[in-house]
Design an enzyme around this catalytic site. Structure first.
Site, PDB file in Angstrom:
ATOM      1  N   LYS A 208       0.619 -10.167  -9.812  1.00 58.59           N
ATOM      2  CA  LYS A 208      -0.670 -10.594  -9.749  1.00 58.59           C
ATOM      3  C   LYS A 208      -0.844 -12.138 -10.289  1.00 58.59           C
ATOM      4  O   LYS A 208       0.005 -12.492 -10.534  1.00 58.59           O
ATOM      5  CB  LYS A 208      -1.529  -9.650 -10.446  1.00 58.59           C
ATOM      6  CG  LYS A 208      -1.846  -8.288  -9.676  1.00 58.59           C
ATOM      7  CD  LYS A 208      -2.740  -7.439 -10.606  1.00 58.59           C
ATOM      8  CE  LYS A 208      -3.215  -6.167  -9.374  1.00 58.59           C
ATOM      9  NZ  LYS A 208      -3.832  -5.215 -10.264  1.00 58.59           N
ATOM     10  N   ARG A 243       2.290   0.859 -11.839  1.00 59.23           N
ATOM     11  CA  ARG A 243       2.121   0.536 -10.480  1.00 59.23           C
ATOM     12  C   ARG A 243       2.873  -0.758 -10.028  1.00 59.23           C
ATOM     13  O   ARG A 243       2.565  -1.694 -10.638  1.00 59.23           O
ATOM     14  CB  ARG A 243       0.515   0.553 -10.223  1.00 59.23           C
ATOM     15  CG  ARG A 243       0.355   0.445  -8.802  1.00 59.23           C
ATOM     16  CD  ARG A 243      -1.230   0.551  -8.535  1.00 59.23           C
ATOM     17  NE  ARG A 243      -1.660   0.409  -7.295  1.00 59.23           N
ATOM     18  CZ  ARG A 243      -1.649  -0.620  -6.473  1.00 59.23           C
ATOM     19  NH1 ARG A 243      -1.263  -1.941  -6.884  1.00 59.23           N
ATOM     20  NH2 ARG A 243      -2.114  -0.686  -5.051  1.00 59.23           N
TER      21      ARG A 243
HETATM   22  N1  HH2 Z   1      -4.252  -3.031  -8.030  1.00 57.09           N
HETATM   23  C1  HH2 Z   1      -4.255  -3.486  -6.785  1.00 57.09           C
HETATM   24  C2  HH2 Z   1      -4.805  -2.056  -6.120  1.00 57.09           C
HETATM   25  N2  HH2 Z   1      -4.890  -1.151  -6.681  1.00 57.09           N
HETATM   26  N3  HH2 Z   1      -5.074   0.537  -8.471  1.00 57.09           N
HETATM   27  C3  HH2 Z   1      -4.905   0.552  -9.579  1.00 57.09           C
HETATM   28  N4  HH2 Z   1      -5.166   1.805 -10.518  1.00 57.09           N
HETATM   29  N5  HH2 Z   1      -4.622  -0.323 -10.496  1.00 57.09           N
HETATM   30  C4  HH2 Z   1      -4.313  -1.747 -10.197  1.00 57.09           C
HETATM   31  O1  HH2 Z   1      -4.194  -2.530 -11.048  1.00 57.09           O
HETATM   32  C5  HH2 Z   1      -4.566  -1.889  -8.584  1.00 57.09           C
HETATM   33  C6  HH2 Z   1      -4.812  -0.650  -7.919  1.00 57.09           C
HETATM   34  C7  HH2 Z   1      -3.972  -4.541  -6.199  1.00 57.09           C
HETATM   35  O2  HH2 Z   1      -2.745  -4.584  -5.810  1.00 57.09           O
HETATM   36  P1  HH2 Z   1      -2.235  -4.534  -4.228  1.00 57.09           P
HETATM   37  O3  HH2 Z   1      -2.355  -3.138  -3.696  1.00 57.09           O
HETATM   38  O4  HH2 Z   1      -0.711  -5.036  -4.099  1.00 57.09           O
HETATM   39  O5  HH2 Z   1      -3.034  -5.546  -3.439  1.00 57.09           O
HETATM   40  P2  HH2 Z   1      -4.182  -5.356  -2.419  1.00 57.09           P
HETATM   41  O6  HH2 Z   1      -5.358  -4.880  -3.083  1.00 57.09           O
HETATM   42  O7  HH2 Z   1      -4.248  -6.794  -1.817  1.00 57.09           O
HETATM   43  O8  HH2 Z   1      -3.848  -4.407  -1.216  1.00 57.09           O
END
Ligand code: HH2
Length: 264
Positions: A208, A243
């Site tokens: 992040k 995660r």
């Molecule tokens: N962060 C993201 C998405 N979902 N869910 C939970 N529970 N906690 C988190 O910190 C979290 C999440 C963002 O990361 P990513 O899936 O890599 O990116 P994007 O939202 O651009 O798909």
């Protein structure tokens, strides 16, 4: 928890896994590397993103969830969605838990779906919406730990009063979701306060922007060391679920921590 973004636009791995065979292969690779859960999402929630229609989310995630389930009957699959209809279809396709970054606030039907299906549910803290949460650098908190903790405890009580079993609730401070850069560091530093609630804690720091800010690294895929530091701190504080995008190095790092903590 290994991340599988079946999206064209996720912030660090967008468009890598939109092809279902590539998505399933990546899921299987993460399981082989030691992931205990695969988190499948069809909607990016990066800062500035717009909601993805339910039909499109279903089209993206359900075939992939079903195909993973067909190859691996054991590993829990979570679906990363704020939509009750997407959650319902994903559970039918073989998902085991729902990861709702809105903590059951966005869709009034979501609490009924997770209560009726008696599945695990992640309640995550977010100030604002993905579209507007980081405008102006993020919102201002008086005491970010107290405010995020109070929000999550309130959402957990609300979910329980609407039929979700306490043992199915997982809480998550929502790093990067409506937080100033320094708030993310403060939340990680005081993660023990979240663990002390008794709910399992999920932490998602992987790649992040706050890591990029500390390390002066604008490229998300180049933030591995910072992501590992966050994962180590989270594990030492007692987080139950971490995660991550980079499962292999994270699992090896956690094995090493485990070995040291079990030494005499
Ligand atoms: N962060 C993201 C998405 N979902 N869910 C939970 N529970 N906690 C988190 O910190 C979290 C999440 C963002 O990361 P990513 O899936 O890599 O990116 P994007 O939202 O651009 O798909």
């Amino acid at each position: 928890m290994g991340i599988l973004n079946v999206t064209p636009d996720s912030f660090s791995d967008g468009a890598l896994y939109t092809d279902p065979p590539a998505a399933v292969a990546h899921a299987m690779r993460m399981v082989a590397e030691g992931a205990g859960i695969v988190d499948v999402g069809g909607e990016s929630t990066r800062p500035g993103s717009l909601p993805v229609p339910e039909d499109e989310q279903i089209r993206r995630v359900c075939p992939v969830i079903a195909a993973i389930r067909a190859q691996d009957a054991r590993t829990p699959i979570s679906v990363d969605t704020r939509s009750a209809r997407v959650a319902h279809e994903a559970l039918d396709a073989g998902a085991d838990l729902v990861n709702d970054v809105s903590a059951l606030r966005d869709d009034p039907d979501m609490v009924r779906v997770v209560a009726r299906r008696a599945c695990g549910v992640v309640l995550m803290h977010m100030r604002g919406t993905p579209t507007d949460m980081q405008r102006g650098g993020g919102p201002v908190y008086e005491d970010v730990v107290e405010e995020v903790l109070a929000f999550l405890q309130d959402r957990a009580r609300w979910a329980e009063s609407n039929g979700v079993a306490a043992q199915h609730l997982i809480i998550d401070p929502g790093l990067g979701f409506g937080k100033r850069f320094e708030d993310n560091l403060t939340l990680l530093r005081h993660l023990d306060r979240f663990v002390a609630t008794g709910h399992p804690v999920l932490v998602g720091a992987s790649r992040k922007a706050f890591i990029g800010a500390v390390l002066n690294q604008p490229v998300p895929r180049e933030r591995l060391e910072g992501s590992l530091a966050c994962a180590a701190i989270a594990a030492l504080a007692g987080a139950a679920i971490i995660r991550v995008h980079d499962v292999d190095p994270t699992v090896r790092m956690l094995h090493m921590i485990h070995a040291i903590r079990n030494a005499r």
